[in-house]
Design a protein around this motif. Structure first.
Motif, PDB file in Angstrom:
ATOM      1  N   LEU A 118       0.832  -1.209   0.000  1.00  0.00           N
ATOM      2  CA  LEU A 118       0.000   0.000   0.000  1.00  0.00           C
ATOM      3  C   LEU A 118       0.864   1.256   0.000  1.00  0.00           C
ATOM      4  CD1 LEU A 118      -2.929  -0.878   2.441  1.00  0.00           C
ATOM      5  CD2 LEU A 118      -2.911  -0.900  -0.051  1.00  0.00           C
ATOM      6  N   ALA A 119       1.925   1.260   0.779  1.00  0.00           N
ATOM      7  CA  ALA A 119       2.837   2.409   0.801  1.00  0.00           C
ATOM      8  C   ALA A 119       3.479   2.603  -0.570  1.00  0.00           C
ATOM      9  CB  ALA A 119       3.902   2.220   1.875  1.00  0.00           C
ATOM     10  N   GLU A 120       3.883   1.510  -1.195  1.00  0.00           N
ATOM     11  CA  GLU A 120       4.487   1.584  -2.531  1.00  0.00           C
ATOM     12  C   GLU A 120       3.486   2.146  -3.543  1.00  0.00           C
ATOM     13  OE1 GLU A 120       5.515  -1.520  -6.074  1.00  0.00           O
ATOM     14  OE2 GLU A 120       6.012  -2.174  -4.033  1.00  0.00           O
ATOM     15  N   LEU A 121       2.270   1.632  -3.508  1.00  0.00           N
ATOM     16  CA  LEU A 121       1.255   2.100  -4.454  1.00  0.00           C
ATOM     17  C   LEU A 121       0.887   3.567  -4.206  1.00  0.00           C
ATOM     18  CD1 LEU A 121      -1.089  -1.022  -4.640  1.00  0.00           C
ATOM     19  CD2 LEU A 121       0.534  -0.217  -6.383  1.00  0.00           C
ATOM     20  N   ASN A 122       0.832   3.964  -2.941  1.00  0.00           N
ATOM     21  CA  ASN A 122       0.511   5.361  -2.638  1.00  0.00           C
ATOM     22  C   ASN A 122       1.591   6.310  -3.150  1.00  0.00           C
ATOM     23  OD1 ASN A 122      -2.049   5.136  -1.523  1.00  0.00           O
ATOM     24  ND2 ASN A 122      -1.233   4.652   0.506  1.00  0.00           N
ATOM     25  N   SER A 123       2.829   5.860  -3.209  1.00  0.00           N
ATOM     26  CA  SER A 123       3.883   6.726  -3.749  1.00  0.00           C
ATOM     27  C   SER A 123       3.950   6.647  -5.270  1.00  0.00           C
ATOM     28  CB  SER A 123       5.241   6.384  -3.137  1.00  0.00           C
ATOM     29  OG  SER A 123       5.666   5.111  -3.547  1.00  0.00           O
ATOM     30  N   THR A 124       3.489   5.553  -5.842  1.00  0.00           N
ATOM     31  CA  THR A 124       3.509   5.373  -7.291  1.00  0.00           C
ATOM     32  C   THR A 124       2.361   6.103  -7.977  1.00  0.00           C
ATOM     33  OG1 THR A 124       4.529   3.207  -7.024  1.00  0.00           O
ATOM     34  CG2 THR A 124       3.480   3.637  -9.146  1.00  0.00           C
ATOM     35  N   TYR A 125       1.208   6.139  -7.340  1.00  0.00           N
ATOM     36  CA  TYR A 125       0.004   6.760  -7.911  1.00  0.00           C
ATOM     37  C   TYR A 125      -0.341   8.014  -7.104  1.00  0.00           C
ATOM     38  CZ  TYR A 125      -0.566   2.457 -10.546  1.00  0.00           C
ATOM     39  OH  TYR A 125      -0.373   1.397 -11.399  1.00  0.00           O
ATOM     40  N   PRO A 126       0.184   9.175  -7.501  1.00  0.00           N
ATOM     41  CA  PRO A 126       0.046  10.379  -6.687  1.00  0.00           C
ATOM     42  C   PRO A 126      -1.360  10.975  -6.628  1.00  0.00           C
ATOM     43  CG  PRO A 126       1.088  10.913  -8.767  1.00  0.00           C
ATOM     44  CD  PRO A 126       0.959   9.421  -8.717  1.00  0.00           C
ATOM     45  N   PHE A 127      -2.255  10.621  -7.543  1.00  0.00           N
ATOM     46  CA  PHE A 127      -3.575  11.239  -7.539  1.00  0.00           C
ATOM     47  C   PHE A 127      -4.585  10.506  -6.675  1.00  0.00           C
ATOM     48  CE2 PHE A 127      -1.694  12.772 -11.498  1.00  0.00           C
ATOM     49  CZ  PHE A 127      -1.828  14.133 -11.291  1.00  0.00           C
ATOM     50  N   VAL A 128      -4.307   9.282  -6.337  1.00  0.00           N
ATOM     51  CA  VAL A 128      -5.233   8.490  -5.530  1.00  0.00           C
ATOM     52  C   VAL A 128      -4.537   8.048  -4.244  1.00  0.00           C
ATOM     53  CG1 VAL A 128      -6.471   7.637  -7.565  1.00  0.00           C
ATOM     54  CG2 VAL A 128      -4.619   6.278  -6.596  1.00  0.00           C
ATOM     55  N   LYS A 129      -5.343   7.507  -3.344  1.00  0.00           N
ATOM     56  CA  LYS A 129      -4.799   6.973  -2.101  1.00  0.00           C
ATOM     57  C   LYS A 129      -5.430   5.605  -1.866  1.00  0.00           C
ATOM     58  CE  LYS A 129      -6.187   8.618   1.870  1.00  0.00           C
ATOM     59  NZ  LYS A 129      -6.416   9.429   3.060  1.00  0.00           N
ATOM     60  N   PHE A 130      -4.609   4.642  -1.505  1.00  0.00           N
ATOM     61  CA  PHE A 130      -5.099   3.317  -1.161  1.00  0.00           C
ATOM     62  C   PHE A 130      -5.257   3.262   0.354  1.00  0.00           C
ATOM     63  CE2 PHE A 130      -3.230   2.743  -5.277  1.00  0.00           C
ATOM     64  CZ  PHE A 130      -4.138   1.917  -5.916  1.00  0.00           C
ATOM     65  N   GLU A 131      -6.427   2.822   0.795  1.00  0.00           N
ATOM     66  CA  GLU A 131      -6.737   2.778   2.218  1.00  0.00           C
ATOM     67  C   GLU A 131      -7.172   1.382   2.627  1.00  0.00           C
ATOM     68  OE1 GLU A 131      -9.400   5.887   3.524  1.00  0.00           O
ATOM     69  OE2 GLU A 131      -8.821   7.128   1.820  1.00  0.00           O
ATOM     70  N   HIS A 132      -7.021   1.110   3.898  1.00  0.00           N
ATOM     71  CA  HIS A 132      -7.353  -0.195   4.471  1.00  0.00           C
ATOM     72  C   HIS A 132      -8.499   0.000   5.452  1.00  0.00           C
ATOM     73  CE1 HIS A 132      -6.278  -2.507   8.273  1.00  0.00           C
ATOM     74  NE2 HIS A 132      -6.735  -3.446   7.476  1.00  0.00           N
ATOM     75  N   ASP A 133      -9.579  -0.744   5.276  1.00  0.00           N
ATOM     76  CA  ASP A 133     -10.697  -0.725   6.220  1.00  0.00           C
ATOM     77  C   ASP A 133     -10.314  -1.633   7.386  1.00  0.00           C
ATOM     78  OD1 ASP A 133     -13.051  -1.505   7.669  1.00  0.00           O
ATOM     79  OD2 ASP A 133     -14.268  -0.856   5.970  1.00  0.00           O
ATOM     80  N   MET A 134     -10.145  -1.048   8.552  1.00  0.00           N
ATOM     81  CA  MET A 134      -9.637  -1.801   9.700  1.00  0.00           C
ATOM     82  C   MET A 134     -10.614  -2.864  10.196  1.00  0.00           C
ATOM     83  SD  MET A 134      -7.614   1.265  11.663  1.00  0.00           S
ATOM     84  CE  MET A 134      -7.188   0.247  13.044  1.00  0.00           C
ATOM     85  N   THR A 135     -11.899  -2.716   9.890  1.00  0.00           N
ATOM     86  CA  THR A 135     -12.866  -3.706  10.378  1.00  0.00           C
ATOM     87  C   THR A 135     -12.982  -4.922   9.460  1.00  0.00           C
ATOM     88  OG1 THR A 135     -14.705  -2.535   9.326  1.00  0.00           O
ATOM     89  CG2 THR A 135     -14.221  -1.981  11.621  1.00  0.00           C
ATOM     90  N   THR A 136     -12.803  -4.712   8.152  1.00  0.00           N
ATOM     91  CA  THR A 136     -12.974  -5.819   7.197  1.00  0.00           C
ATOM     92  C   THR A 136     -11.675  -6.258   6.542  1.00  0.00           C
ATOM     93  OG1 THR A 136     -13.356  -4.349   5.326  1.00  0.00           O
ATOM     94  CG2 THR A 136     -15.294  -5.002   6.625  1.00  0.00           C
ATOM     95  N   GLY A 137     -10.652  -5.414   6.590  1.00  0.00           N
ATOM     96  CA  GLY A 137      -9.394  -5.707   5.920  1.00  0.00           C
ATOM     97  C   GLY A 137      -9.394  -5.297   4.455  1.00  0.00           C
ATOM     98  N   GLU A 138     -10.552  -4.913   3.934  1.00  0.00           N
ATOM     99  CA  GLU A 138     -10.652  -4.551   2.520  1.00  0.00           C
ATOM    100  C   GLU A 138      -9.826  -3.312   2.190  1.00  0.00           C
ATOM    101  OE1 GLU A 138     -15.094  -6.047   1.367  1.00  0.00           O
ATOM    102  OE2 GLU A 138     -14.935  -4.246   2.588  1.00  0.00           O
ATOM    103  N   ILE A 139      -9.329  -3.269   0.966  1.00  0.00           N
ATOM    104  CA  ILE A 139      -8.555  -2.129   0.483  1.00  0.00           C
ATOM    105  C   ILE A 139      -9.415  -1.362  -0.498  1.00  0.00           C
ATOM    106  CG2 ILE A 139      -6.509  -1.386  -0.780  1.00  0.00           C
ATOM    107  CD1 ILE A 139      -5.185  -4.029   0.215  1.00  0.00           C
ATOM    108  N   ILE A 140      -9.503  -0.053  -0.296  1.00  0.00           N
ATOM    109  CA  ILE A 140     -10.239   0.796  -1.217  1.00  0.00           C
ATOM    110  C   ILE A 140      -9.289   1.820  -1.824  1.00  0.00           C
ATOM    111  CG2 ILE A 140     -12.471   0.504  -0.074  1.00  0.00           C
ATOM    112  CD1 ILE A 140     -12.076   3.306   1.142  1.00  0.00           C
ATOM    113  N   CYS A 141      -9.670   2.317  -2.963  1.00  0.00           N
ATOM    114  CA  CYS A 141      -8.911   3.350  -3.657  1.00  0.00           C
ATOM    115  C   CYS A 141      -9.744   4.626  -3.602  1.00  0.00           C
ATOM    116  CB  CYS A 141      -8.667   2.910  -5.098  1.00  0.00           C
ATOM    117  SG  CYS A 141      -7.641   4.040  -6.048  1.00  0.00           S
ATOM    118  N   THR A 142      -9.156   5.719  -3.127  1.00  0.00           N
ATOM    119  CA  THR A 142      -9.913   6.958  -2.949  1.00  0.00           C
ATOM    120  C   THR A 142      -9.291   8.126  -3.716  1.00  0.00           C
ATOM    121  OG1 THR A 142      -8.726   7.657  -0.954  1.00  0.00           O
ATOM    122  CG2 THR A 142     -10.653   6.228  -0.642  1.00  0.00           C
ATOM    123  N   TYR A 143     -10.124   9.115  -3.943  1.00  0.00           N
ATOM    124  CA  TYR A 143      -9.714  10.343  -4.640  1.00  0.00           C
ATOM    125  C   TYR A 143     -10.529  11.462  -4.020  1.00  0.00           C
ATOM    126  CZ  TYR A 143      -8.403  13.146  -8.813  1.00  0.00           C
ATOM    127  OH  TYR A 143      -7.875  14.070  -9.680  1.00  0.00           O
TER     128      TYR A 143
END
Length: 154
Positions: free
Chosen positions: A93-118
């Protein structure tokens, strides 16, 4: 001359009003999107090819007081609850967040799911071309990273 400059500035101000839920609904209609709206929140829908039922796949929230818009889409990634895979997932996630500057990858702490936000400012308005481009960026990013994120779940 001063009046002309003032009127020109006033016209620019008027033509770039903050983005509203009505405007977003209009843009989604123009783009042919299926959606549901509830109090400034839009859910983009997909149709299940077998049942024909619609289900939400993407989230858009217009926050008028903050003059901002938030978009979020699911990815196939899940952060493991424990173990070495968990640390590897956060590193990815840290790698992707630095590679894709316009979006942010986040982790839902309750489900573990990863979402992409803008998230973007709407204080000067947003035209349909920019709105469409933002959707393309986030959907394209999710598509580009889907295989890498799916691997985190294995």
């Amino acid at each position: 001359m001063k009046l002309t400059v003032f009127l020109a500035m006033l016209m620019v101000t008027i033509s770039f009003a903050a983005l509203s839920t009505t405007t977003v609904a209009s843009y989604l209609d123009q783009l042919g999107a299926a959606y549901e709206e509830e109090e400034g929140t839009f859910w983009l829908l997909a149709l299940d090819s077998l049942s024909g039922e619609a289900f939400p796949i993407f989230y858009i929230e217009v926050n008028t007081p903050m003059e901002a818009c938030f978009m979020a889409g699911p990815t196939p990634g899940v952060v493991p609850a424990s173990g070495a895979g968990r640390a590897a997932a956060f590193a990815k996630l840290a790698e992707l967040n630095s590679t894709y500057p316009f979006v942010k990858f986040e982790h839902d702490m309750t489900t573990g799911e990863i979402i992409c936000t803008y998230t973007f400012s709407t204080e000067n308005g947003v035209g349909i071309e920019a709105f469409s481009a933002m959707l393309q960026v986030i959907f394209g990013t999710i598509d580009e990273t889907a295989a890498e994120l799916a691997e985190l779940s294995r």
